[in-house]
Design a protein around this motif. Structure first.
Motif, PDB file in Angstrom:
ATOM      1  N   ARG A 144       0.834  -1.210   0.000  1.00  0.00           N
ATOM      2  CA  ARG A 144       0.000   0.000   0.000  1.00  0.00           C
ATOM      3  C   ARG A 144       0.861   1.248   0.000  1.00  0.00           C
ATOM      4  O   ARG A 144       0.596   2.210  -0.731  1.00  0.00           O
ATOM      5  N   TYR A 145       1.907   1.251   0.821  1.00  0.00           N
ATOM      6  CA  TYR A 145       2.794   2.412   0.885  1.00  0.00           C
ATOM      7  C   TYR A 145       3.490   2.632  -0.461  1.00  0.00           C
ATOM      8  O   TYR A 145       3.603   3.760  -0.942  1.00  0.00           O
ATOM      9  N   PHE A 146       3.961   1.546  -1.051  1.00  0.00           N
ATOM     10  CA  PHE A 146       4.659   1.644  -2.338  1.00  0.00           C
ATOM     11  C   PHE A 146       3.734   2.219  -3.413  1.00  0.00           C
ATOM     12  O   PHE A 146       4.112   3.141  -4.150  1.00  0.00           O
ATOM     13  N   VAL A 147       2.520   1.693  -3.509  1.00  0.00           N
ATOM     14  CA  VAL A 147       1.564   2.169  -4.513  1.00  0.00           C
ATOM     15  C   VAL A 147       1.217   3.633  -4.272  1.00  0.00           C
ATOM     16  O   VAL A 147       1.102   4.426  -5.218  1.00  0.00           O
ATOM     17  N   GLU A 148       1.077   4.015  -3.026  1.00  0.00           N
ATOM     18  CA  GLU A 148       0.726   5.405  -2.699  1.00  0.00           C
ATOM     19  C   GLU A 148       1.852   6.360  -3.065  1.00  0.00           C
ATOM     20  O   GLU A 148       1.608   7.473  -3.561  1.00  0.00           O
ATOM     21  N   ILE A 149       3.091   5.956  -2.848  1.00  0.00           N
ATOM     22  CA  ILE A 149       4.247   6.803  -3.202  1.00  0.00           C
ATOM     23  C   ILE A 149       4.274   7.042  -4.710  1.00  0.00           C
ATOM     24  O   ILE A 149       4.469   8.175  -5.173  1.00  0.00           O
ATOM     25  N   VAL A 150       4.068   5.987  -5.477  1.00  0.00           N
ATOM     26  CA  VAL A 150       4.074   6.126  -6.936  1.00  0.00           C
ATOM     27  C   VAL A 150       2.926   7.022  -7.385  1.00  0.00           C
ATOM     28  O   VAL A 150       3.101   7.896  -8.242  1.00  0.00           O
ATOM     29  N   ALA A 151       1.743   6.816  -6.813  1.00  0.00           N
ATOM     30  CA  ALA A 151       0.582   7.613  -7.196  1.00  0.00           C
ATOM     31  C   ALA A 151       0.773   9.084  -6.832  1.00  0.00           C
ATOM     32  O   ALA A 151       0.384   9.983  -7.585  1.00  0.00           O
ATOM     33  N   ALA A 152       1.399   9.332  -5.681  1.00  0.00           N
ATOM     34  CA  ALA A 152       1.602  10.708  -5.221  1.00  0.00           C
ATOM     35  C   ALA A 152       2.762  11.385  -5.932  1.00  0.00           C
ATOM     36  O   ALA A 152       2.805  12.616  -6.041  1.00  0.00           O
ATOM     37  N   GLY A 153       3.733  10.598  -6.372  1.00  0.00           N
ATOM     38  CA  GLY A 153       4.873  11.155  -7.093  1.00  0.00           C
ATOM     39  C   GLY A 153       6.029  11.566  -6.213  1.00  0.00           C
ATOM     40  O   GLY A 153       7.076  11.971  -6.714  1.00  0.00           O
ATOM     41  N   SER A 154       5.863  11.460  -4.892  1.00  0.00           N
ATOM     42  CA  SER A 154       6.954  11.816  -3.975  1.00  0.00           C
ATOM     43  C   SER A 154       6.662  11.243  -2.596  1.00  0.00           C
ATOM     44  O   SER A 154       5.506  10.975  -2.242  1.00  0.00           O
ATOM     45  N   TYR A 155       7.730  11.097  -1.801  1.00  0.00           N
ATOM     46  CA  TYR A 155       7.566  10.626  -0.426  1.00  0.00           C
ATOM     47  C   TYR A 155       6.813  11.652   0.401  1.00  0.00           C
ATOM     48  O   TYR A 155       6.018  11.305   1.279  1.00  0.00           O
ATOM     49  N   THR A 156       7.071  12.926   0.143  1.00  0.00           N
ATOM     50  CA  THR A 156       6.459  13.987   0.943  1.00  0.00           C
ATOM     51  C   THR A 156       4.940  13.963   0.808  1.00  0.00           C
ATOM     52  O   THR A 156       4.215  13.954   1.814  1.00  0.00           O
ATOM     53  N   ARG A 157       4.458  13.955  -0.421  1.00  0.00           N
ATOM     54  CA  ARG A 157       3.001  13.947  -0.627  1.00  0.00           C
ATOM     55  C   ARG A 157       2.377  12.643  -0.144  1.00  0.00           C
ATOM     56  O   ARG A 157       1.278  12.634   0.411  1.00  0.00           O
ATOM     57  N   ALA A 158       3.089  11.527  -0.338  1.00  0.00           N
ATOM     58  CA  ALA A 158       2.562  10.246   0.124  1.00  0.00           C
ATOM     59  C   ALA A 158       2.451  10.210   1.647  1.00  0.00           C
ATOM     60  O   ALA A 158       1.462   9.708   2.191  1.00  0.00           O
ATOM     61  N   SER A 159       3.442  10.751   2.345  1.00  0.00           N
ATOM     62  CA  SER A 159       3.394  10.753   3.806  1.00  0.00           C
ATOM     63  C   SER A 159       2.249  11.614   4.316  1.00  0.00           C
ATOM     64  O   SER A 159       1.616  11.287   5.332  1.00  0.00           O
ATOM     65  N   GLU A 160       1.943  12.695   3.594  1.00  0.00           N
ATOM     66  CA  GLU A 160       0.820  13.557   3.977  1.00  0.00           C
ATOM     67  C   GLU A 160      -0.512  12.836   3.773  1.00  0.00           C
ATOM     68  O   GLU A 160      -1.417  12.933   4.603  1.00  0.00           O
ATOM     69  N   ARG A 161      -0.608  12.099   2.676  1.00  0.00           N
ATOM     70  CA  ARG A 161      -1.849  11.368   2.403  1.00  0.00           C
ATOM     71  C   ARG A 161      -2.063  10.225   3.374  1.00  0.00           C
ATOM     72  O   ARG A 161      -3.191   9.911   3.769  1.00  0.00           O
ATOM     73  N   LEU A 162      -0.949   9.580   3.768  1.00  0.00           N
ATOM     74  CA  LEU A 162      -1.041   8.407   4.640  1.00  0.00           C
ATOM     75  C   LEU A 162      -0.987   8.761   6.127  1.00  0.00           C
ATOM     76  O   LEU A 162      -1.178   7.886   6.969  1.00  0.00           O
ATOM     77  N   TYR A 163      -0.684  10.025   6.416  1.00  0.00           N
ATOM     78  CA  TYR A 163      -0.579  10.499   7.798  1.00  0.00           C
ATOM     79  C   TYR A 163       0.472   9.730   8.599  1.00  0.00           C
ATOM     80  O   TYR A 163       0.264   9.316   9.754  1.00  0.00           O
ATOM     81  N   ILE A 164       1.628   9.488   7.963  1.00  0.00           N
ATOM     82  CA  ILE A 164       2.750   8.881   8.671  1.00  0.00           C
ATOM     83  C   ILE A 164       4.010   9.681   8.358  1.00  0.00           C
ATOM     84  O   ILE A 164       4.065  10.427   7.365  1.00  0.00           O
ATOM     85  N   ALA A 165       5.019   9.529   9.210  1.00  0.00           N
ATOM     86  CA  ALA A 165       6.269  10.268   9.016  1.00  0.00           C
ATOM     87  C   ALA A 165       6.971   9.794   7.752  1.00  0.00           C
ATOM     88  O   ALA A 165       6.943   8.608   7.403  1.00  0.00           O
ATOM     89  N   GLN A 166       7.626  10.741   7.085  1.00  0.00           N
ATOM     90  CA  GLN A 166       8.331  10.408   5.852  1.00  0.00           C
ATOM     91  C   GLN A 166       9.444   9.402   6.104  1.00  0.00           C
ATOM     92  O   GLN A 166       9.702   8.527   5.286  1.00  0.00           O
ATOM     93  N   SER A 167      10.084   9.509   7.266  1.00  0.00           N
ATOM     94  CA  SER A 167      11.168   8.583   7.591  1.00  0.00           C
ATOM     95  C   SER A 167      10.654   7.150   7.739  1.00  0.00           C
ATOM     96  O   SER A 167      11.303   6.193   7.305  1.00  0.00           O
ATOM     97  N   ALA A 168       9.471   7.008   8.358  1.00  0.00           N
ATOM     98  CA  ALA A 168       8.875   5.680   8.514  1.00  0.00           C
ATOM     99  C   ALA A 168       8.479   5.111   7.162  1.00  0.00           C
ATOM    100  O   ALA A 168       8.651   3.904   6.893  1.00  0.00           O
ATOM    101  N   LEU A 169       7.982   5.965   6.288  1.00  0.00           N
ATOM    102  CA  LEU A 169       7.591   5.535   4.946  1.00  0.00           C
ATOM    103  C   LEU A 169       8.811   5.063   4.164  1.00  0.00           C
ATOM    104  O   LEU A 169       8.795   4.009   3.523  1.00  0.00           O
TER     105      LEU A 169
END
Length: 308
Positions: free
Chosen positions: A8-33
């Motif tokens: 799920r995290y991997f798919v969300e990162i690709v869909a968002a285009g960056s770790y920053t936007r994916a972490s915001e969508r998933l509500y988790i820290a970028q480092s954890a992602l």
């Protein structure tokens, strides 16, 4: 072991285009992602993403894995929803009516079959009925769904009507008819022909629509000595009692002695609608939404004009 969370995290990162936007969508820290993706790549022994400060880019292996991972997640979500559906006891029969001018040939039949696969607890009870009769049966709770052609003359306060697609109308003639040598004609060529289907004053549907369009072009269809508003009208055409203007999809149920001719006039179109009752059960409502989504897919109806 690869987890669904990592997918799920991997798919969300690709869909968002960056770790920053994916972490915001998933509500988790970028480092954890980032740590989860590194563990995923380590477990797989494959580099999936190339990273820089602003964006991520899929490797060739990552692109292949992304397509499969997204499908796995979609299948899982569907499996969960169906398990919940069955667990709630939402199973039973949906009573479906359809007009004789709305055959369950493609795209409708295959779509219904495809949608049923997603509702393992549901069966369809299918019968034919006129457009007006369908509307009344659904309004009064004796049927759940209807597939009809407009216009429907009577209004019902609890009836919901959704246009599924527009379909061209064509002329059906016997192979012995003089017009059978043509592939395209003007509507004016039918002015003196006998029609095996004529409108009923209290019913809408296909015959009513055809009469409306003919009137708009300067004439009223002349009734043949034998007429029908059912699918048997093609049998009357085959027997050379007269002609009929029918939906293009009726080619699929025609006997071999019937020839179909295109009309030059672009206003000879017919809309197929899905009818259901407002406030229907959850089971019926979910089936309706799934069917509308399936019929709207371009690959489902390549020769039809869908409505959005």
């Amino acid at each position: 072991m690869i987890s669904f969370k990592q997918l799920r995290y991997f798919v969300e990162i690709v869909a968002a285009g960056s770790y920053t936007r994916a972490s915001e969508r998933l509500y988790i820290a970028q480092s954890a992602l980032s740590r989860q993706i590194k563990e995923l790549e380590s477990d797989m022994d494959v580099v999936l993403l190339r990273r820089d400060a602003k964006q991520v880019e899929l490797t060739l292996a990552g692109q292949e894995f992304y397509d499969k991972a997204r499908k796995i997640l979609e299948d899982l979500e569907h499996a969960i929803s169906q398990a919940r559906y069955i667990d709630k006891g939402e199973r039973g029969a949906i009573r479906l009516l359809h007009s004789s001018s709305v055959p369950l040939s493609p795209p409708l039949g295959p779509c219904l079959n495809s949608v049923l696969e997603g509702f393992p607890g549901v069966t369809l009870e299918i019968s034919q009925a006129s457009s007006e009769h369908q509307a009344l049966e659904i309004e009064e709770g004796r049927a759940d769904l209807g597939l009809a052609r407009i216009p429907i003359l009577r209004k019902h306060p609890h009836l919901e009507t959704v246009t599924l697609f527009q379909e061209k109308l064509v002329v059906a003639v016997s192979l012995q008819h003089p017009l059978a040598q043509h592939s395209v004609i003007d509507i004016a060529a039918l002015r003196d022909e006998l029609f095996v289907s004529t409108p009923h004053r209290d019913r809408g549907g296909l015959s009513y629509l055809v009469a409306e369009r003919c009137i708009a072009h300067g004439f009223f269809p002349k009734p043949a000595r034998a007429t029908s508003r059912k699918a048997s009208l093609l049998s009357l055409v085959n027997a050379n009692f007269g002609i009929a203007i029918v939906p293009d999809s009726m080619r699929a149920i025609a006997v071999s002695g019937v020839h179909f001719i295109d009309l030059k006039e672009e206003d000879f179109q017919s809309a197929v609608v899905l009818m259901h009752r407002r406030g229907a059960s959850v089971m019926v409502d979910q089936f309706v939404q799934a069917f509308i989504a399936a019929i709207a897919k371009p690959s489902t109806s390549p020769n039809l004009t869908t409505s959005t």
